[in-house]
Design an enzyme around this catalytic site. Structure first.
Site, mmCIF file in Angstrom:
data_model
loop_
_atom_site.group_PDB
_atom_site.id
_atom_site.type_symbol
_atom_site.label_atom_id
_atom_site.label_comp_id
_atom_site.label_asym_id
_atom_site.label_seq_id
_atom_site.Cartn_x
_atom_site.Cartn_y
_atom_site.Cartn_z
ATOM 1 N N HIS A 183 -11.627 20.185 19.282
ATOM 2 C CA HIS A 183 -12.229 20.886 20.422
ATOM 3 C C HIS A 183 -11.260 20.757 21.609
ATOM 4 O O HIS A 183 -10.526 19.769 21.705
ATOM 5 C CB HIS A 183 -13.557 20.185 20.746
ATOM 6 C CG HIS A 183 -14.376 20.830 21.803
ATOM 7 N ND1 HIS A 183 -14.157 20.646 23.149
ATOM 8 C CD2 HIS A 183 -15.444 21.647 21.718
ATOM 9 C CE1 HIS A 183 -15.062 21.328 23.840
ATOM 10 N NE2 HIS A 183 -15.855 21.943 22.997
ATOM 11 N N CYS B 101 -14.534 26.867 21.882
ATOM 12 C CA CYS B 101 -13.660 25.895 22.563
ATOM 13 C C CYS B 101 -12.754 25.205 21.551
ATOM 14 O O CYS B 101 -12.484 23.989 21.670
ATOM 15 C CB CYS B 101 -14.455 24.873 23.364
ATOM 16 S SG CYS B 101 -15.527 25.600 24.588
ATOM 17 N N GLN C 71 -20.110 15.890 17.524
ATOM 18 C CA GLN C 71 -20.864 16.641 16.518
ATOM 19 C C GLN C 71 -21.380 15.751 15.395
ATOM 20 O O GLN C 71 -21.901 16.267 14.404
ATOM 21 C CB GLN C 71 -19.982 17.758 15.929
ATOM 22 C CG GLN C 71 -19.601 18.830 16.917
ATOM 23 C CD GLN C 71 -20.804 19.611 17.461
ATOM 24 O OE1 GLN C 71 -21.904 19.563 16.917
ATOM 25 N NE2 GLN C 71 -20.588 20.336 18.547
ATOM 26 N N ASP D 49 -13.833 11.435 18.572
ATOM 27 C CA ASP D 49 -14.763 12.329 19.251
ATOM 28 C C ASP D 49 -15.968 12.517 18.330
ATOM 29 O O ASP D 49 -15.896 13.219 17.324
ATOM 30 C CB ASP D 49 -14.031 13.652 19.529
ATOM 31 C CG ASP D 49 -14.965 14.783 19.935
ATOM 32 O OD1 ASP D 49 -16.195 14.584 19.949
ATOM 33 O OD2 ASP D 49 -14.444 15.884 20.211
ATOM 34 N N LYS E 186 -26.280 16.807 22.586
ATOM 35 C CA LYS E 186 -26.106 17.271 21.206
ATOM 36 C C LYS E 186 -26.886 16.391 20.241
ATOM 37 O O LYS E 186 -26.793 16.549 19.028
ATOM 38 C CB LYS E 186 -24.625 17.270 20.836
ATOM 39 C CG LYS E 186 -23.799 18.280 21.644
ATOM 40 C CD LYS E 186 -22.404 18.355 21.119
ATOM 41 C CE LYS E 186 -21.428 18.993 22.084
ATOM 42 N NZ LYS E 186 -21.641 20.420 22.320
HETATM 43 N N1 C6P Z 1 -19.003 21.622 21.824
HETATM 44 C C1 C6P Z 1 -19.946 23.704 21.043
HETATM 45 O O1 C6P Z 1 -20.616 24.730 21.182
HETATM 46 P P1 C6P Z 1 -19.463 18.023 26.074
HETATM 47 O O2 C6P Z 1 -19.484 19.455 26.528
HETATM 48 O O3 C6P Z 1 -18.619 17.151 26.933
HETATM 49 O O4 C6P Z 1 -20.819 17.479 25.826
HETATM 50 O O5 C6P Z 1 -18.792 18.043 24.612
HETATM 51 C C2 C6P Z 1 -17.521 18.581 24.415
HETATM 52 C C3 C6P Z 1 -17.223 18.616 22.959
HETATM 53 C C4 C6P Z 1 -16.269 17.742 22.446
HETATM 54 N N2 C6P Z 1 -16.011 17.671 21.144
HETATM 55 C C5 C6P Z 1 -16.651 18.444 20.259
HETATM 56 C C6 C6P Z 1 -16.335 18.306 18.800
HETATM 57 C C7 C6P Z 1 -17.613 19.357 20.702
HETATM 58 O O6 C6P Z 1 -18.248 20.121 19.824
HETATM 59 C C8 C6P Z 1 -17.878 19.464 22.092
HETATM 60 C C9 C6P Z 1 -18.848 20.485 22.621
HETATM 61 C C10 C6P Z 1 -19.958 22.672 22.135
HETATM 62 O O7 C6P Z 1 -19.282 23.497 20.034
HETATM 63 C C11 C6P Z 1 -19.755 23.278 23.488
HETATM 64 S S1 C6P Z 1 -18.156 23.958 23.691
#
Ligand code: C6P
Length: 429
Positions: free
Chosen positions: A146, A387, A226, A223, A249
């Site tokens: 991401h 993203c 997910q 990370d 999430k």
């Molecule tokens: N992905 C998606 O629709 P935040 O926004 O900080 O909570 O998470 C960012 C992020 C980082 N790593 C991974 C693997 C992610 O999937 C995400 C967020 C969302 O896939 C929003 S772009």
């Protein structure tokens, strides 16, 4: 303590909720009732929510905990001698202990609350990476990351002269481990990778990758955005240095997440931001920083969000992550097979070890058009690059449609998605 119940604006639409029909045994009917929003019609239809990778819906217990905090407990924490402040502080710190147990950390000082995964990567890049790195040092990431797990590392490379190395992925969307291993060298100071890819669904072999990277002398950042709502996590067994999650999430509120960091590393790192609560004492000449984890929590934190995160963890543990994983795995198999019925549909991301994320394209139809047509049917999916533009580029597409599953999804949801995609085919076929 009771607060006014929060009820959905409308009543359920005549649908008999499915039972799981799989080995997980999750009580689907009762479980779906825990989510008020699932009873709110969208475009006059029942909501089929398949955008869980973007953010999950919230159970009543989480919504009520946040409301209850504002109704009954609201005060700033770690500061007041008065009753409400002490109560809010206790509630906040109890969630730290709950999060420690949830992630399998050894010590509550290893749990830092922050806005979410994005802030966690930036914190580690700036507080761990920036003082450590110099010209010739390397950070190793993978092609499926991401943007949150790319851009902060690029920024710290620019600041320090370090080099960003990227391990390739294959046509299934799996990291090519042999090449990843070859890119690991004594110059690698940090290896950063996703537990689960948001765009492709790939589950990385994080234990093996962590062991290899640490043996090569690199610190490991994972990370977990997910992963946290879908599989049990134990950082003590993974043995990584950093692991982070986003509350929204995992059925919790937005604007709250947690970073696990190995105690010795957090101890050695300078603060990420300066301000209130992160100090022990301040004079104009010198500031002594607070102890862990407060050193990394400058300013008034998201207290309500943290309390909501605690309830989200309770929710996940009540249903059990093993059972949730079994349910989602069964649904992933069902969904993958049914998607294969659709003529001209290409799955993007077919890793052998995969989370319940279904990315695809449909010949002749732009992903945004597919998303819009599905939306008319009350089906929420994400369409775009998610993203993860480098991952899209690897598959030669600018965007995909993504159906990402969660605990409350069932076969009816998949069947509705398939019916919607047949409509897409009628229009674009
Ligand atoms: N992905 C998606 O629709 P935040 O926004 O900080 O909570 O998470 C960012 C992020 C980082 N790593 C991974 C693997 C992610 O999937 C995400 C967020 C969302 O896939 C929003 S772009």
């Amino acid at each position: 303590m009771s607060t006014t119940p929060i009820t959905p604006e409308s009543t359920p639409q005549g649908r008999t909720p499915a039972t799981t029909g799989d080995r997980s045994g999750l009580p689907m009917e009762a479980l779906r009732r825990e989510f008020p929003i699932l009873r709110v019609p969208v475009r006059g239809r029942r909501l089929v929510y398949l955008d869980n990778a973007a953010t999950t819906q919230k159970p009543q217990s989480v919504i009520e905990a946040v409301a209850r905090y504002y109704f009954r407990q609201n005060a700033n924490i770690h500061r007041g001698v008065h009753y409400l402040s002490m109560e809010a502080t206790q509630a906040y710190e109890e969630v730290r202990e709950k999060t420690r147990r949830f992630l399998g950390a050894r010590d509550t000082r290893e749990i830092v609350f922050l806005r979410g995964t994005t802030e966690a990567v930036n914190l580690v890049a700036q507080s761990y990476g920036r003082p450590l790195l110099g010209p010739g040092d390397e950070i190793l990431i993978t092609h499926l990351e991401h943007h949150s797990n790319i851009v902060p590392w690029q920024m710290v490379c620019r600041q320090t002269g370090a080099i960003l190395r990227v391990a390739p992925i294959d046509d299934r969307g799996e990291v090519v481990l042999e090449e990843w291993k070859q890119l690991l060298s004594p110059r690698t100071r940090i290896a950063a990778f996703a537990h689960v890819s948001n765009a492709l669904g790939t589950i990385n072999p994080i234990r093996e990758m962590t062991a290899l990277a640490r043996a090569a002398g690199a610190a490991v950042f994972i990370d977990g955005a997910q992963a946290a709502a879908h599989t049990p996590i134990r950082v003590d067994e993974i043995d990584c240095d950093f692991y982070c999650v986003s509350g929204h999430k995992m059925y919790g509120p937005t604007g709250i997440g947690a970073l696990y960091g190995r105690l010795e590393l957090l101890e050695s790192m300078p603060p990420y931001q300066g301000g209130g609560d992160m100090i022990a004492s301040v004079t104009f000449e010198e500031t002594v920083y607070n102890e862990l984890p407060h050193k990394f929590e400058a300013g008034t934190p998201n207290i309500a969000g943290t309390i909501g995160l605690g309830k989200a963890i309770d929710f996940l543990q009540e249903h059990g992550l093993e059972r949730i994983a079994a349910h989602e795995d069964a649904l992933l198999d069902y969904g993958t097979n049914r998607l294969r019925e659709i003529e001209g549909l290409r799955l993007v991301g077919t890793a052998r070890h995969k989370a319940a994320i279904l990315g695809f394209t449909v010949d002749g139809a732009h992903p945004h058009d597919v998303g819009t047509i599905l939306d008319q049917e009350g089906i929420a999916v994400r369409a775009g690059h998610h993203c993860a533009q480098p991952a899209m580029e690897r598959f030669g597409v600018a965007a995909t449609v993504r159906a990402s599953l969660g605990i409350y999804n069932d076969k009816d949801d998949i069947d509705d998605l398939i019916a919607g995609l047949h409509k897409v085919r009628e229009l674009f076929g």
